[in-house]
Design an enzyme around this catalytic site. Sequence first.
Site, PDB file in Angstrom:
ATOM      1  CG  ASP A  15      -1.870  -1.182   1.377  1.00 51.91           C
ATOM      2  OD1 ASP A  15      -2.279  -1.610   0.161  1.00 51.91           O
ATOM      3  OD2 ASP A  15      -2.136  -1.573   2.407  1.00 51.91           O
ATOM      4  CG  HIS A  43      -2.488  -2.122  -6.886  1.00 49.58           C
ATOM      5  ND1 HIS A  43      -1.637  -2.642  -7.781  1.00 49.58           N
ATOM      6  CD2 HIS A  43      -2.182  -2.676  -5.750  1.00 49.58           C
ATOM      7  CE1 HIS A  43      -0.781  -3.548  -7.056  1.00 49.58           C
ATOM      8  NE2 HIS A  43      -1.028  -3.467  -5.832  1.00 49.58           N
ATOM      9  N   GLY A 412      -0.259  13.948  -3.099  1.00 48.00           N
ATOM     10  CA  GLY A 412      -1.637  13.711  -2.882  1.00 48.00           C
ATOM     11  C   GLY A 412      -2.196  12.749  -3.745  1.00 48.00           C
TER      12      GLY A 412
HETATM   13  P1  GDP Z   1      -0.985   0.187  -3.644  1.00 49.59           P
HETATM   14  O1  GDP Z   1      -1.256  -0.853  -3.060  1.00 49.59           O
HETATM   15  O2  GDP Z   1       0.845   0.165  -3.292  1.00 49.59           O
HETATM   16  O3  GDP Z   1      -1.284   0.423  -4.956  1.00 49.59           O
HETATM   17  O4  GDP Z   1      -1.493   1.412  -2.635  1.00 49.59           O
HETATM   18  P2  GDP Z   1      -3.036   1.687  -2.316  1.00 49.59           P
HETATM   19  O5  GDP Z   1      -3.840   1.998  -3.263  1.00 49.59           O
HETATM   20  O6  GDP Z   1      -3.328   0.347  -1.457  1.00 49.59           O
HETATM   21  O7  GDP Z   1      -2.726   2.768  -1.057  1.00 49.59           O
HETATM   22  C1  GDP Z   1      -2.315   3.904  -1.163  1.00 49.59           C
HETATM   23  C2  GDP Z   1      -3.386   5.080  -1.006  1.00 49.59           C
HETATM   24  O8  GDP Z   1      -2.642   6.234  -0.907  1.00 49.59           O
HETATM   25  C3  GDP Z   1      -4.533   5.140  -1.934  1.00 49.59           C
HETATM   26  O9  GDP Z   1      -5.733   5.536  -1.444  1.00 49.59           O
HETATM   27  C4  GDP Z   1      -3.977   6.100  -2.927  1.00 49.59           C
HETATM   28  O10 GDP Z   1      -4.917   6.938  -3.350  1.00 49.59           O
HETATM   29  C5  GDP Z   1      -3.197   7.054  -1.997  1.00 49.59           C
HETATM   30  N1  GDP Z   1      -1.989   8.064  -2.368  1.00 49.59           N
HETATM   31  C6  GDP Z   1      -1.136   7.666  -3.181  1.00 49.59           C
HETATM   32  N2  GDP Z   1      -0.011   8.416  -3.375  1.00 49.59           N
HETATM   33  C7  GDP Z   1      -0.700   9.582  -2.517  1.00 49.59           C
HETATM   34  C8  GDP Z   1       0.170  10.799  -2.064  1.00 49.59           C
HETATM   35  O11 GDP Z   1       1.221  11.094  -2.501  1.00 49.59           O
HETATM   36  N3  GDP Z   1      -0.735  11.374  -1.164  1.00 49.59           N
HETATM   37  C9  GDP Z   1      -1.838  10.827  -0.773  1.00 49.59           C
HETATM   38  N4  GDP Z   1      -2.230  11.743   0.180  1.00 49.59           N
HETATM   39  N5  GDP Z   1      -2.276   9.822  -0.721  1.00 49.59           N
HETATM   40  C10 GDP Z   1      -1.688   9.080  -2.011  1.00 49.59           C
HETATM   41  P1  IMO Z   2      -0.885  -4.294  -2.308  1.00 44.10           P
HETATM   42  O1  IMO Z   2      -0.526  -4.694  -3.582  1.00 44.10           O
HETATM   43  C1  IMO Z   2      -0.885  -4.828   2.130  1.00 44.10           C
HETATM   44  C2  IMO Z   2      -0.672  -8.663   3.785  1.00 44.10           C
HETATM   45  C3  IMO Z   2      -1.948  -9.190   4.502  1.00 44.10           C
HETATM   46  C4  IMO Z   2      -1.378 -10.141   5.448  1.00 44.10           C
HETATM   47  C5  IMO Z   2      -0.344 -10.813   4.823  1.00 44.10           C
HETATM   48  C6  IMO Z   2      -0.536 -12.178   4.069  1.00 44.10           C
HETATM   49  O2  IMO Z   2      -2.317  -3.666  -2.145  1.00 44.10           O
HETATM   50  O3  IMO Z   2       0.334  -3.410  -1.388  1.00 44.10           O
HETATM   51  P2  IMO Z   2      -2.561 -12.875   2.218  1.00 44.10           P
HETATM   52  O4  IMO Z   2      -3.741 -12.517   2.030  1.00 44.10           O
HETATM   53  O5  IMO Z   2      -1.641 -11.979   1.096  1.00 44.10           O
HETATM   54  O6  IMO Z   2      -2.004 -14.253   2.334  1.00 44.10           O
HETATM   55  O7  IMO Z   2      -2.199 -11.988   3.354  1.00 44.10           O
HETATM   56  O8  IMO Z   2       0.015  -9.828   3.728  1.00 44.10           O
HETATM   57  N1  IMO Z   2      -0.745  -8.067   2.540  1.00 44.10           N
HETATM   58  C7  IMO Z   2      -0.932  -6.907   1.987  1.00 44.10           C
HETATM   59  N2  IMO Z   2      -0.664  -6.046   2.814  1.00 44.10           N
HETATM   60  N3  IMO Z   2      -0.941  -4.479   0.827  1.00 44.10           N
HETATM   61  C8  IMO Z   2      -1.228  -5.700   0.027  1.00 44.10           C
HETATM   62  O9  IMO Z   2      -1.171  -5.750  -1.330  1.00 44.10           O
HETATM   63  C9  IMO Z   2      -1.059  -6.927   0.781  1.00 44.10           C
HETATM   64  N4  IMO Z   2      -1.147  -8.286   0.275  1.00 44.10           N
HETATM   65  C10 IMO Z   2      -0.950  -8.874   1.330  1.00 44.10           C
HETATM   66  O10 IMO Z   2      -2.596  -8.014   5.145  1.00 44.10           O
HETATM   67  O11 IMO Z   2      -0.791  -9.502   6.637  1.00 44.10           O
HETATM   68 MG    MG Z   3      -2.922  -1.561  -1.584  1.00 43.71          MG
END
Ligand code: GDP
Ligand code: IMO
Ligand code: MG
Length: 421
Positions: A15, A43, A412
Site C-alpha cells: 500500500d 491498487h 496527494g
Molecule cells: P498500492 O497498493 O501500493 O497501489 O497502494 P494503495 O492504493 O493500497 O494505497 C495507497 C493509498 O494512498 C491510496 O488510497 C492512494 O489513493 C493514496 N495515495 C497515493 N499516493 C498518495 C500521495 O502522494 N498522497 C496522498 N495523500 N495519498 C496518496
Molecule cells: P498491495 O498490492 C498490504 C498482507 C496481509 C497479511 C499478509 C498475508 O495492495 O500493496 P495474504 O492475504 O496475502 O495471504 O495476507 O500480507 N498483504 C498486504 N498488505 N497490501 C497488500 O497488497 C497486501 N497483500 C497482502 O494484510 O498481513
Molecule cells: Mg494496496
Amino acid sequence: MNKQVCAIIGSQWGDEGKGKLVDILSQQYDIVARYAGGSNAGHTVVVNGEKFAFHLLPSGILHPEIICLIGNGVVLHLPTLFKELKTLEAKGIDFTGRLLISDRAHLLFDFHQIVDGLREEQLAGEKIGTTKKGIGPCYSTKALRINLRVGDLRFQKHFRENLKNNVEYMQKRYTFDYDLEAEMKRYEEYAGLLEPMITDTVDYLNQAYASGKNILIEGANATMLDLDFGTYPFVTSSSATIGGACTGLGLSPNKIDCSIGIVKAYTTRVGSGPFPTELTDELGNQIREKGHEYGTTTGRPRRCGWLDTVVLKYSHMINDFTSLNVTKLDVLDELEELKIAVSYSFQGKKLTAFPSNLEVLANVEVEYETMPGWKMDISKVKTFDELPEAARNYIKRIEELVGCPVKWIGVGPGREEMIER
Ligand code: GDP
Ligand code: IMO
Ligand code: MG
C-alpha cells in the site's frame, strides 16, 4: 524514462502507492503487466477526483491504448476478475482486446478462500491476518502440483476431474461444504467469457520485447511481504520482489533495465507481525486518519509508524532500485518533527543486516534521527524547489540513507499530485 522494461515494486509492507505511479507512467508504455499475487492486492488510482480500486486488473487499464497483461505468477479468482471488469464497463471503459491473461496463471477457487479463513481461525492468536482472499491455499496447491491453470479451462473433462481431486484433498484436511457441480457450471461459463483473453503471455511478452515495445511491470504486495525475503511467516505467499517479476512473467532478468521502489513517506502494515517503528500512540492514529490508512481490499485499519530506512536499505539491496518514488509526503504536513529509523540493535549490538529471525526483529532497539517538520500544506506544490526546505531535507536524507535517488514525490492521491525531478 527511456527504459524499455521497468518494474514498479513496493519497498515496505504494501500500500505504498504503486497503483498511482503505474497509472501515471502507463502513458509511456505499450504494455502493463502484473506478475504476482492475487486479489489480496488493492491498487488505487484517482483520476479527476474519481477513485478506482484494482485488485487483479493492472492499473494501466484506464488508458485506452494500453495492453494489460496478467502473468503466469498471478493467482486468479475469476469471480473477482469479472466483477472488476463489470465495474469498468459501467464506467464506460472499454477493455475489449486489450486484456491478456496467461494460460499458465493459476486459478484461485472459492474453496481456497474458504480454507484461508478456516486456517486463520485455527491459528487463532497466532494468525497471519491474511486478506482471506485464498492466496496461501492457492499457491500451496500450485506447489503441490494439484491445482488448475487458466489454460485448463479449455479441457472440461480434465478440468472437472482435477477440480474434484483438488477439493477432496482440501476436504480431508478442513471441514467445509462445497457444491462442486455449481462451481463446474460457473467455470463452464467463465471458460467461454475468458477464451478471447487467454494468451501464451510468455511468448507474447518476449515477442513484444523483441519488436521494441515498452513494458511496465506492476508489482503487487511488497518486499517485506515477499515469501522469501519478508517477515516470514507474516508474509504473503508469492514472490513480490524483482525476481518474481522474472518468474511471474517469463522475462529474463537481462531484459529488466529499471526498477522503481515505491516508498511511503512513513511506514504502514496491515495484518500481524513485527513492525519495529510502529506508533501505537495518538500520533499513529493521527497519521492513520490524515493518510486514510484503511485497507483498499479489506477496509482494516493499517498500523502506522515512522519511516524505516533499515527496511528500505534491505529492500534496495534485494531489488536494486534505479530510483524511488516517495509517496504521501503531504500526510506528514502537520507534524512538528519527524523521525527516521537509521539502525537496529539487538542485545546491545548494532545489527549489520536486516534480521531474518522474527524473535530478533520483534525485540530490536531502533535508533532514530529526528528532523524538523515543515508545518505547511504541500499538496499544491508542483516542483521539488517549491517544497519547503524541511521537506526537501527529508527527501535528501532518505536518498543519503538508502543510497538511491528519489525521482518522484507524491503530494496527494490524484494523478496530477506528483512531483517529478
Ligand atoms: P498500492 O497498493 O501500493 O497501489 O497502494 P494503495 O492504493 O493500497 O494505497 C495507497 C493509498 O494512498 C491510496 O488510497 C492512494 O489513493 C493514496 N495515495 C497515493 N499516493 C498518495 C500521495 O502522494 N498522497 C496522498 N495523500 N495519498 C496518496
Ligand atoms: P498491495 O498490492 C498490504 C498482507 C496481509 C497479511 C499478509 C498475508 O495492495 O500493496 P495474504 O492475504 O496475502 O495471504 O495476507 O500480507 N498483504 C498486504 N498488505 N497490501 C497488500 O497488497 C497486501 N497483500 C497482502 O494484510 O498481513
Ligand atoms: Mg494496496
